[in-house]
Design an enzyme around this catalytic site. Structure first.
Site, short mmCIF file in Angstrom:
data_model
loop_
_atom_site.label_atom_id
_atom_site.label_comp_id
_atom_site.label_asym_id
_atom_site.label_seq_id
_atom_site.Cartn_x
_atom_site.Cartn_y
_atom_site.Cartn_z
N GLU A 116 0.82 -1.21 0.00
CA GLU A 116 0.00 0.00 0.00
C GLU A 116 0.86 1.26 0.00
O GLU A 116 0.52 2.24 -0.66
CB GLU A 116 -0.95 0.00 1.20
CG GLU A 116 -2.09 -0.98 1.09
CD GLU A 116 -3.01 -0.68 -0.09
OE1 GLU A 116 -3.10 0.49 -0.50
OE2 GLU A 116 -3.64 -1.62 -0.60
N CYS A 272 -14.29 1.74 -13.88
CA CYS A 272 -14.80 3.10 -13.64
C CYS A 272 -13.63 4.09 -13.71
O CYS A 272 -13.34 4.80 -12.75
CB CYS A 272 -15.50 3.18 -12.30
SG CYS A 272 -16.52 4.65 -12.07
N CYS A 279 -18.83 1.44 -18.73
CA CYS A 279 -20.08 1.30 -17.98
C CYS A 279 -20.79 -0.02 -18.27
O CYS A 279 -21.43 -0.60 -17.39
CB CYS A 279 -20.99 2.48 -18.27
SG CYS A 279 -20.34 4.08 -17.71
N CYS A 282 -19.66 -2.71 -15.93
CA CYS A 282 -19.69 -2.41 -14.50
C CYS A 282 -20.70 -3.30 -13.78
O CYS A 282 -21.87 -3.37 -14.17
CB CYS A 282 -20.04 -0.95 -14.28
SG CYS A 282 -20.12 -0.49 -12.52
N CYS A 288 -26.07 2.82 -10.25
CA CYS A 288 -25.27 4.02 -10.48
C CYS A 288 -26.15 5.19 -10.92
O CYS A 288 -26.75 5.14 -11.99
CB CYS A 288 -24.19 3.74 -11.54
SG CYS A 288 -23.14 5.16 -11.88
#
Length: 468
Positions: A116, A272, A279, A282, A288
């Site tokens: 991370e 996204c 889209c 998705c 959404c």
């Protein structure tokens, strides 16, 4: 001299282009927020204030008052559907990344922590080799704690932001020397005890490595949440950031918090995306609000206009005045015929023999490049009709310079001015902003300019012709 122009104000209500919600960046926003939070934390520790609670109260009140239910999830059923759809997609589509292979094993906290920190402001493809080399050399925090700063910097070379590597080593030494070799396991203690670990990194470690049900917000997650709930405000602002963290906490799956957070980040990174989101691929498109808004506007556009224009290409001249126009025709004869018919619809009977081509104008609207063919028609000694259709008006030359017209229309008008006797030979600015001192044309002379002849057919040209 009075050009005829038409107004496109009605398009503003149905075809206004949505504003992009969030910019790019994988861990960038999270990293900058963590730095601000650490700085604020150190300041509050150095200068405690008895008025702290009172100082925060107005901000909280504003936050609650400014949030519409439209930007929230309605009920637990909607939240459950979001979790189920996202996790099912993640199980099938997740990328095979080296740090994900070790989650659930001994030392998972170290693995997540290192990955991370490396991913902050750095692309995944770049991080993979650095991460692999790092973990091969220092597989445990004890190994890293015994390394020298010079060794750390040598391995980090090329990854950028060298303070990240230094803080990793400082954190490892603190765990070994002060915490008995035991890494904190909650987001709160991770952020409190480890140097360089802010809210995002702490949440990622706690959820992915230790299973704590805590949400996270990095640049990718912020973009997903803003689009899913149609949040158009600046996600880096304090109030919006707080709301996004609240949404992330509401959505995180308590049974699989680590997988859920990684799934949300994965969705933003691969589907996204900041530009041209996929889209249709998705897993949460049915939930959404941004997607629903686009579909609704496309439906309205298809009912009002010919064709089905892309929302990205609409609204170019919304609310401004323009000269009458027609779309490009394949031949000059058809072009003139279509133009004359359009002009007669606006101004009544006109002499076709006086219509002449004056030149062309090239102009770019955002990412759309268009070419206008400009025509003029002089009404010598003829008074134009005084009654014009709704949405149109006659303008004098002086009125044109003060009217709400686009740069493209000013370019068109300059082409007309350049074809008139006695036109001033000055800068383009002088030709547009103020009338030239020249012999005035006879009373009643009118000019009707046609433009908008794109080299290729575009939805934008259809839009303007339909609006006429």
């Amino acid at each position: 001299m009075t050009p005829l122009v038409s107004r496109l104000s009605r398009l503003w209500a149905i075809m206004r282009k949505p504003r992009a919600a969030v910019g790019s960046g994988h861990r960038r926003q999270a990293a900058s927020q963590e730095r601000r939070q650490k700085h604020a934390k150190s300041n509050s520790q150095a200068k405690p204030s008895a008025c702290d609670g009172l100082a925060r109260q107005p901000e909280e009140v504003v936050l609650q008052a400014s949030v519409s239910p439209y930007h929230l999830f309605r009920d637990i059923a909607e939240v459950t559907a979001f979790r189920r759809s996202l996790l099912s997609w993640y199980d099938q589509e997740k990328r095979d990344l080296p740090w994900r292979r070790r989650v659930g094993r001994r030392g998972a906290g170290t693995v997540v922590w290192v990955s991370e920190v490396m991913l902050q402001q750095t692309q995944v493809a770049t991080v993979i080799n650095y991460y692999t080399g790092w973990m091969q050399k220092w597989p445990t925090l004890q190994d890293l704690a015994s390394a020298s700063l010079e060794e750390v910097n040598q391995l980090w070379a090329g990854l950028g932001y060298y303070s990240r590597g230094r803080r990793l080593q400082e954190g490892a030494r603190k765990v070994v020397e002060e915490l008995g070799g035991h890494m904190p396991r909650t987001a709160e203690t991770l952020q409190q005890l480890l140097p360089g670990v802010g809210r995002y990194t702490a949440g990622a470690i706690a959820s992915i490595a230790f299973g704590q049900a805590t949400g996270v917000v990095d640049g990718n997650v912020a973009r997903v949440l803003c689009r899913v709930r149609a949040i158009g405000a600046d996600p880096s602002s304090t109030l919006v950031s707080q709301r996004l963290w609240g949404l992330a906490q509401q959505l995180v799956d308590p049974a699989r918090p680590g997988d859920f957070n990684q799934a949300a980040m994965e969705l933003g990174a691969t589907v996204c995306t900041p530009q041209r989101p996929l889209c249709s691929q998705c897993p949460v498109q049915s939930l959404c609000r941004a997607r629903q808004r686009v579909e609704r506007e496309q439906l309205l556009a298809s009912r009002s206009l010919s064709g089905n224009p892309d929302v990205e290409e609409c609204g170019l001249l919304a609310g401004l005045w323009e000269f009458p126009s027609v779309t490009w025709e394949p031949s000059e004869q058809l072009q003139r015929k279509a133009l004359l018919q359009e002009l007669q619809r606006w101004a009544g009977p006109l002499p076709a023999t006086r219509l002449r081509h004056l030149g062309e104008v090239v102009h770019t609207f955002s990412h759309i490049k268009l070419t206008y063919q400009v025509y003029g028609l002089a009404l010598e000694g003829q008074t134009p009709v005084t009654t014009v259709p709704a949405g149109a008006r006659w303008l004098t030359q002086e009125e044109f310079h003060t009217a709400a017209v686009s740069t493209a229309m000013k370019k068109v008008f300059r082409v007309y001015q350049g074809q008139q006797p006695g036109t001033c030979k000055g800068s383009k600015r002088s030709q547009v902003s103020s009338p030239c001192s020249r012999k005035k044309p006879c009373m009643g002379q009118q000019v009707l300019d046609n433009f908008f002849r794109p080299h290729i057919s575009t939805d934008a040209s259809n839009l303007n012709s339909a609006a006429q």
